[in-house]
Design a protein around this motif. Structure first.
Motif, PDB file in Angstrom:
ATOM      1  N   TRP A   1       0.835  -1.206   0.000  1.00 34.18           N
ATOM      2  CA  TRP A   1       0.000   0.000   0.000  1.00 34.18           C
ATOM      3  C   TRP A   1       0.866   1.252   0.000  1.00 34.18           C
ATOM      4  O   TRP A   1       0.590   2.212  -0.718  1.00 34.18           O
ATOM      5  CB  TRP A   1      -0.906   0.005   1.242  1.00 34.18           C
TER       6      TRP A   1
ATOM      7  N   ARG B   1      -5.607  -2.026  -7.153  1.00 37.28           N
ATOM      8  CA  ARG B   1      -5.731  -3.322  -6.465  1.00 37.28           C
ATOM      9  C   ARG B   1      -7.002  -4.047  -6.901  1.00 37.28           C
ATOM     10  O   ARG B   1      -7.016  -5.266  -7.005  1.00 37.28           O
ATOM     11  CB  ARG B   1      -5.711  -3.116  -4.944  1.00 37.28           C
TER      12      ARG B   1
ATOM     13  N   ASP C   1      -6.251  -5.542 -10.199  1.00 37.12           N
ATOM     14  CA  ASP C   1      -5.300  -6.651 -10.106  1.00 37.12           C
ATOM     15  C   ASP C   1      -5.855  -7.851  -9.344  1.00 37.12           C
ATOM     16  O   ASP C   1      -5.119  -8.785  -9.025  1.00 37.12           O
ATOM     17  CB  ASP C   1      -4.010  -6.170  -9.418  1.00 37.12           C
TER      18      ASP C   1
ATOM     19  N   LEU D   1      -6.817  -8.090  -6.300  1.00 40.44           N
ATOM     20  CA  LEU D   1      -6.435  -8.226  -4.885  1.00 40.44           C
ATOM     21  C   LEU D   1      -7.630  -8.111  -3.939  1.00 40.44           C
ATOM     22  O   LEU D   1      -7.604  -8.677  -2.851  1.00 40.44           O
ATOM     23  CB  LEU D   1      -5.369  -7.184  -4.537  1.00 40.44           C
TER      24      LEU D   1
ATOM     25  N   PRO E   1      -1.254  -8.445 -10.016  1.00 35.10           N
ATOM     26  CA  PRO E   1      -0.522  -7.169 -10.100  1.00 35.10           C
ATOM     27  C   PRO E   1       0.781  -7.421 -10.856  1.00 35.10           C
ATOM     28  O   PRO E   1       1.745  -7.939 -10.292  1.00 35.10           O
ATOM     29  CB  PRO E   1      -0.273  -6.804  -8.636  1.00 35.10           C
TER      30      PRO E   1
ATOM     31  N   TYR F   1       4.244 -11.019  -3.684  1.00 32.93           N
ATOM     32  CA  TYR F   1       2.785 -11.027  -3.873  1.00 32.93           C
ATOM     33  C   TYR F   1       2.145 -12.143  -3.037  1.00 32.93           C
ATOM     34  O   TYR F   1       1.180 -11.912  -2.302  1.00 32.93           O
ATOM     35  CB  TYR F   1       2.479 -11.208  -5.352  1.00 32.93           C
TER      36      TYR F   1
END
Lengths: 349, 203
Positions: free
Chosen positions: A9, A69, A72, A74, B79, B87
């Motif tokens: 972050w 995010r 991606d 996440l 990502p 990750y």
């Protein structure tokens, strides 16, 4: 908080160029605002205004990081692995707050360094003040909100005839200032007067008998000007103002599913509403624009009064530090609630 | 080994966009069990997978599922700028693992799918097949009790497919549900527990 959660972050919010951009930006801002030749008069407020771009930029950086995010995948992984939904929002807000604190700490350096080299501002600032009501020998002033304790009212009188000795100015609480013909009368404000921003002054019978007339265009508020060494404290106030806004961005973008840029724009709009002096609307009708104005005014009235945290620009000394601790606590409570609402709380069976 | 079901859904109905994809049906998986949900395109396989993970709303009379579920989605998102190892470390930490523990879980997951050499490589540099391996390693990370694999054979070479079969065969503690269309190489990975059709469901 685990570093492995915090760092992604932090990197996403700070970006690679910030290590150069923030110090260089602070340096340029210092030259433009504080340089005795290039800078404006009383440039400290201007410098603080430049610095306030940093929290604004961070609102958008946080929004962008949330968007990235989500893109991606996440957010899906967070939902799968962290059913309580608390770790990612905690990491996000801690990273955003620490980035804000680090950036503002860098911004505090140029004024501190400069304060060693140049003569610090020591003269107080003078601001016009509105006379709200007037009676025979009595005047009520309105500063439009709280002002810093230590401020004083400067009044100039003219006379129909020279007053006898003993002409005095009252502040309504028994404190007296002697009035000398030809001199500006300086009346310090009491704590409660500074907090309310409204104060009354009256002259005694002797002055009234002499025909004392207040020269209204010359009424001034004398406000102490913070020195350059106060930069960490003033930038700390910017932190106190902007940190809950970062919580709002987190709430809107994560819980409200708004785009990061839209969430940041909403936070900027709220910041504008909080930072500027409330506008006076004499009379509102029932048209759509009036309803909108009513809604904005109602929202403004419902929010904590934290102008004192966001005071920047020319004349910033008039408002800086005037927010009460209760209001600041309420503002932080709202920010904390915003972050708390990002937690999912429910547990899967 | 406990025989209490890891996944149990009674009276499960599946809908997408207001359209009923599957009428009420039951689904149960116990530890060590593998199940295959077969269905043609548009029959709601991926919707079922996401719903079982709690990522989409799910209607069921009885619903039991573990707190942590590993999902290998059909179209994995990553990502791309980040390194594989860091990750997965973050994902392990999201599940509550401490730093050392997270690193160990990552190493184990990468080793399972022969990705150890890719630990410090950015994900964006990986080929499609290697990203699929990473997708599987991500699902296996931390050994979740329930694994849901959506067309896991996608983009895998024969060696990758063999690795997947090996890992499925050695997985005894948790349950695994695979969703795939028939005839794409998944038919032999698990016995069929459910066959989805566009107009309903047949178990």
């Amino acid at each position: 908080m685990r570093l492995v959660l915090f760092l992604p972050w932090w990197r996403a919010i700070i970006g690679r160029r910030a290590w150069i951009a923030v110090p260089v930006g602070a340096l340029i801002a210092a030259v433009l605002a504080l340089d005795p030749v290039l800078g404006p008069e009383d440039g400290f407020g201007t410098y603080l205004a430049y610095c306030s771009l940093l929290p604004l930029a961070l609102l958008f950086r946080l929004g962008g990081a949330i968007d990235a995010r989500r893109r991606d995948g996440l957010e899906i992984e967070e939902a799968l692995r962290d059913p309580a939904g608390s770790l990612a929002p905690s990491a996000a807000i801690l990273a955003a707050w620490s980035a804000l604190a680090a950036g503002l700490a860098v911004c505090a350096l140029p004024p501190l360094i400069l304060s060693l080299a140049v003569e610090d501002f020591t003269t107080p600032a003078l601001h016009p003040v509105h006379i709200k009501a007037q009676d025979t020998g009595a005047w009520t002033f309105d500063a439009g909100g709280a002002i810093p304790f230590g401020s004083a009212l400067l009044l100039t009188f003219t006379w129909e005839q020279l007053p006898e000795a003993g002409a005095e100015l009252h502040d309504g609480a028994g404190v007296l200032c002697p009035i000398q013909p030809g001199e500006i009368v300086r009346s310090p404000l009491r704590l409660e007067e500074a907090r309310s921003g409204q104060f009354t002054r009256m002259v005694n019978e002797k002055a009234r008998a002499a025909g004392a007339v207040l020269v209204r265009p010359l009424v001034r508020l004398e406000v102490p000007r913070p020195p350059l060494t106060a930069a960490p404290r003033l930038l700390g106030r910017q932190f106190m103002f902007a940190a809950p806004l970062l919580g709002l961005v987190l709430l809107l973008a994560r819980r409200g599913r708004a785009g990061g840029a839209l969430a940041a724009l909403a936070a900027v709009a709220l910041a504008g509403l909080l930072a500027f002096d409330p506008f006076e609307v004499p009379q509102l009708g029932k048209g759509p624009a009036d309803l909108l104005a009513r809604a904005v005014l109602a929202l403004r009235a419902a929010l904590p009064e934290v102008r004192g945290l966001a005071a920047v620009g020319r004349g910033f000394e008039l408002r800086t530090g005037t927010s009460s601790p209760w209001m600041v606590t309420a503002w932080w409570l709202l920010g904390t609630l915003a972050v708390g609402f990002c937690f999912r709380w429910r547990k899967r069976p | 080994m406990s025989s209490a079901p890891i996944l149990r859904c009674d009276g499960l109905a599946l809908a997408r966009g207001g359209k009923l994809l599957a009428e009420e049906f039951n689904l149960e998986l116990v530890p060590g069990q593998r199940g295959l949900v077969l269905g043609a395109n548009g029959s709601g396989k991926s919707t079922l997978a996401l719903a079982l993970c709690g990522l989409l709303p799910l209607k069921a009379r009885v619903l039991e599922r573990p707190r942590r579920i590993g999902l290998a989605s059909q179209e994995p998102e990553f990502p791309l700028a980040r390194r594989c190892g860091e990750y997965l470390d973050e994902l392990a930490a999201l599940a509550g693992a401490r730093a050392v523990e997270a690193r160990a879980q990552t190493d184990q997951a990468l080793a399972r799918f022969d990705l150890t050499s890719a630990r410090s490589r950015p994900i964006g540099e990986l080929s499609r097949g290697w990203r699929q391996r990473l997708n599987l390693a991500r699902a296996w990370l931390g050994d979740p009790l329930l694994l849901i694999l959506d067309e896991p054979q996608t983009a895998l070479d024969p060696a990758g497919l063999a690795t997947l079969e090996r890992e499925l065969a050695t997985r005894t503690a948790g349950a695994t549900l695979i969703v795939a269309p028939p005839g794409v190489g998944c038919d032999s990975l698990a016995p069929v527990v459910l066959r989805l059709r566009a107009a309903g469901v047949k178990a």
